[in-house]
Design a protein around this motif. Structure first.
Motif, PDB file in Angstrom:
ATOM      1  N   ILE A 135       3.253  -2.051   3.038  1.00 44.27           N
ATOM      2  CA  ILE A 135       2.013  -1.314   3.272  1.00 44.27           C
ATOM      3  C   ILE A 135       0.798  -2.207   3.062  1.00 44.27           C
ATOM      4  N   PRO A 136       0.150  -2.627   4.160  1.00 42.93           N
ATOM      5  CA  PRO A 136      -1.114  -3.356   4.008  1.00 42.93           C
ATOM      6  C   PRO A 136      -2.157  -2.384   3.459  1.00 42.93           C
ATOM      7  N   LEU A 137      -2.828  -2.776   2.372  1.00 48.36           N
ATOM      8  CA  LEU A 137      -3.657  -1.785   1.678  1.00 48.36           C
ATOM      9  C   LEU A 137      -5.063  -1.649   2.257  1.00 48.36           C
ATOM     10  N   GLY A 138      -5.524  -2.650   2.978  1.00 48.03           N
ATOM     11  CA  GLY A 138      -6.873  -2.529   3.534  1.00 48.03           C
ATOM     12  C   GLY A 138      -7.904  -2.292   2.443  1.00 48.03           C
ATOM     13  N   GLY A 162       6.956   0.894  -7.634  1.00 45.70           N
ATOM     14  CA  GLY A 162       6.690   0.731  -6.199  1.00 45.70           C
ATOM     15  C   GLY A 162       6.353   2.067  -5.565  1.00 45.70           C
ATOM     16  N   VAL A 175       6.230  -5.897  -6.468  1.00 42.59           N
ATOM     17  CA  VAL A 175       5.819  -4.940  -5.428  1.00 42.59           C
ATOM     18  C   VAL A 175       4.452  -5.241  -4.807  1.00 42.59           C
ATOM     19  N   LYS A 185      -5.476   6.907   0.711  1.00 48.39           N
ATOM     20  CA  LYS A 185      -5.704   6.552   2.113  1.00 48.39           C
ATOM     21  C   LYS A 185      -5.393   7.736   3.038  1.00 48.39           C
ATOM     22  N   MET A 215      -4.253   0.212  -8.216  1.00 50.72           N
ATOM     23  CA  MET A 215      -4.295   0.750  -6.843  1.00 50.72           C
ATOM     24  C   MET A 215      -5.561   1.588  -6.645  1.00 50.72           C
ATOM     25  N   LEU A 269      -8.558   0.643  -4.089  1.00 45.67           N
ATOM     26  CA  LEU A 269      -8.795   1.518  -2.925  1.00 45.67           C
ATOM     27  C   LEU A 269     -10.078   2.320  -3.055  1.00 45.67           C
ATOM     28  N   ASP A 306       9.632  -1.043   3.230  1.00 41.49           N
ATOM     29  CA  ASP A 306       8.386  -0.295   3.452  1.00 41.49           C
ATOM     30  C   ASP A 306       7.225  -1.139   2.936  1.00 41.49           C
ATOM     31  N   LEU A 351       1.370  -3.933  -0.414  1.00 44.44           N
ATOM     32  CA  LEU A 351       2.345  -3.308  -1.299  1.00 44.44           C
ATOM     33  C   LEU A 351       3.712  -3.310  -0.632  1.00 44.44           C
ATOM     34  N   VAL A 352       4.736  -3.726  -1.391  1.00 40.58           N
ATOM     35  CA  VAL A 352       6.107  -3.551  -0.921  1.00 40.58           C
ATOM     36  C   VAL A 352       6.670  -2.370  -1.702  1.00 40.58           C
ATOM     37  N   ARG A 353       6.529  -1.176  -1.109  1.00 40.29           N
ATOM     38  CA  ARG A 353       6.926   0.037  -1.837  1.00 40.29           C
ATOM     39  C   ARG A 353       8.425   0.072  -2.067  1.00 40.29           C
TER      40      ARG A 353
END
Lengths: 319, 319
Positions: B164-167, A206, B24, A217, B212, B216, B162, B154-156
């Motif tokens: 996190i929308p990754l866009g 994670g 995650v 980002k 990831m 991204l 925490d 992502l659920v870090r």
């Protein structure tokens, strides 16, 4: 023949593991690093004519990482001549900063320059990995790849080899502190358990996914929140005198995160600005002030470029 | 009172785990999904006045995820009235597609709309997680977060939470095939080992970091190279009839990658185009053609949006 006959290449030190990125993530420093000088010689094969900046390394090309790398490249290229190498060590050995990797990367880059660049820099990674095989018994890539390519580099897989330069759009500065204590990589590896608890594994990946997202980002806060090592740092911290205090001091001084560089004993900390990185350096130096342990410290930007040409042979030396 | 008095919200099904992203990473689908309808009532507390599209779910708000989520929100907001809910299930339960999460997400989004949006969508995640706690015994976020936020999420970390929308700047299409066999999440979880071999862990997080980077950096090839699960899929595959054949057929038909959705039995495959995703659907359908196992199949884009307002109360119904 003179110094000016040589192609001179510099390859930098690197930080591998990067907290949650154990065995898969590394990044380059701007300095310190090693230089490898290379020139053509008529007789086939590889010779190492000089090693400077360090004592005790073999000039037998089969026993020195730069020789191994050059031999492998000559075999691959099948050229009718040989190469003469010099190794100019500019960084400590056994520091956890990828010393053998810097030498290996510089050798691969230098021989490639001499040959007229038959390989891309990325294609040099497997050659440089042969140096790592000699140095540590396993051909890992997480130091040689960033030393060659610069910036942050992911080693997604070894079989097949898949090395991914990340092109991180984020300015980052690294403070490296090398406490001059001896720590064998083999010992640091041998204390690791062969299994890891699933729950720790989940937290670790994670964080690695968070670190990737933060880097790509350009999100300093997310980088900072993700720079944790749930698994290896707790097992290895005791090997490095004052590690926990040094890390705490780095974070208090404003570092985004800190951890063990490679398998130690060097400690690295990442910061968003050069000023911050200098303050982190001072904070860690204070931790060791009365410890009797000598330190090398470096503060550098994480550079976009890795191995690079320092100088070409001057014209009068060329045919 | 009529249907038109209700605020109606849709929240989509989701794929969690995503090969190397166990616990995650998750992403939203465009459909199927659930609707939750909500309107204010004068008496305090939560009532569930109707459940459609499924049999056997309790209308006791303490025993239904939408009730639990609404109760939690009302307590937090401390309003002097109550809410009446209806749940319209549009997706199968026990499919591995985040059925309870879609209901929970829709309930959180709907109550938030009714209250005038006191929370951001991201702030709704902890409320929706309470539904997951009721449904599965643990308040996991890797379905509710993408169901609320859309795209890849992502659920870090859970402590602190925490999310996190990754866009993700990459057009991706998902083929989902739900073989209608019963598979309890609790069984799928119970067969997992509590420890994982370090070497498998390293390959797993190397792939997650690659995934990831691929998402991204908008690199389809890297996404494809990274969509592997070294740890959980091999342990769980036997629970899903014809899983290996279905996955192989998906990859042969051009999918970037495929795996178990959540803890199964649904199978997901990601593709770069809608056409490809339809071909993947057909290929998997052929695998099950003579198996006697019924399938639900869905082909959808991975949408940027998750939960959304379907309709507001019409004007004549408002005071």
């Amino acid at each position: 023949m003179k110094d000016s006959d040589f192609i001179k290449v510099f390859a930098p030190a690197t930080v591998a593991n990067v907290c949650c990125g154990f065995d898969v993530l590394g990044f380059a420093l701007d300095q310190p690093g090693d230089e490898v000088w290379v020139r053509q010689k008529e007789s086939p094969g590889v010779t190492i004519s000089a090693i400077e900046g360090i004592c005790g390394l073999s000039t037998d090309p089969a026993e020195n990482v730069v020789g191994i790398v050059a031999q492998k490249m000559l075999r691959e290229l099948d050229v009718p001549f040989g190469v003469e190498l010099q190794l100019h060590k500019g960084m400590p050995v056994g520091s956890g900063l990828g010393s053998s990797a810097a030498s290996s990367a510089a050798a691969a880059f230098a021989v490639n320059e001499l040959m007229g660049r038959p390989f891309t820099t990325q294609e040099l990674v497997p050659f440089a990995m042969e140096g790592e095989r000699l140095a540590s018994g396993s051909a890992h890539a997480d130091n040689v790849a960033p030393s060659l390519l610069g910036g942050f580099v992911l080693v997604r897989s070894y079989d097949p080899l898949d090395v991914i330069p990340l092109g991180v759009p984020l300015e980052l500065y690294c403070t490296v502190v090398h406490p001059q204590v001896e720590l064998k990589t083999s010992l640091a590896r041998s204390i690791l358990k062969k299994d890891i608890p699933l729950q720790k594994g989940i937290r670790q990946w994670g964080n690695l996914a968070g670190l990737m997202a933060g880097l790509l980002k350009a999100d300093y806060s997310l980088v900072s929140r993700s720079l944790h090592d749930e698994i290896f740092e707790p097992e290895r911290a005791f090997l490095i005198p004052l590690f926990r205090q040094a890390k705490e001091a780095a974070l208090e001084a404003g570092a985004l995160g800190a951890g063990i560089s490679g398998s130690g004993p060097s400690i690295f900390a990442l910061s968003a600005t050069a000023t911050q990185a200098r303050q982190v350096e001072q904070a860690i130096q204070q931790v060791y002030a009365n410890s009797g342990i000598d330190l090398n410290t470096y503060v550098t930007q994480v550079p976009e470029q890795g191995a690079r040409l320092v100088s070409q042979p001057t014209l009068h030396a060329q045919k």
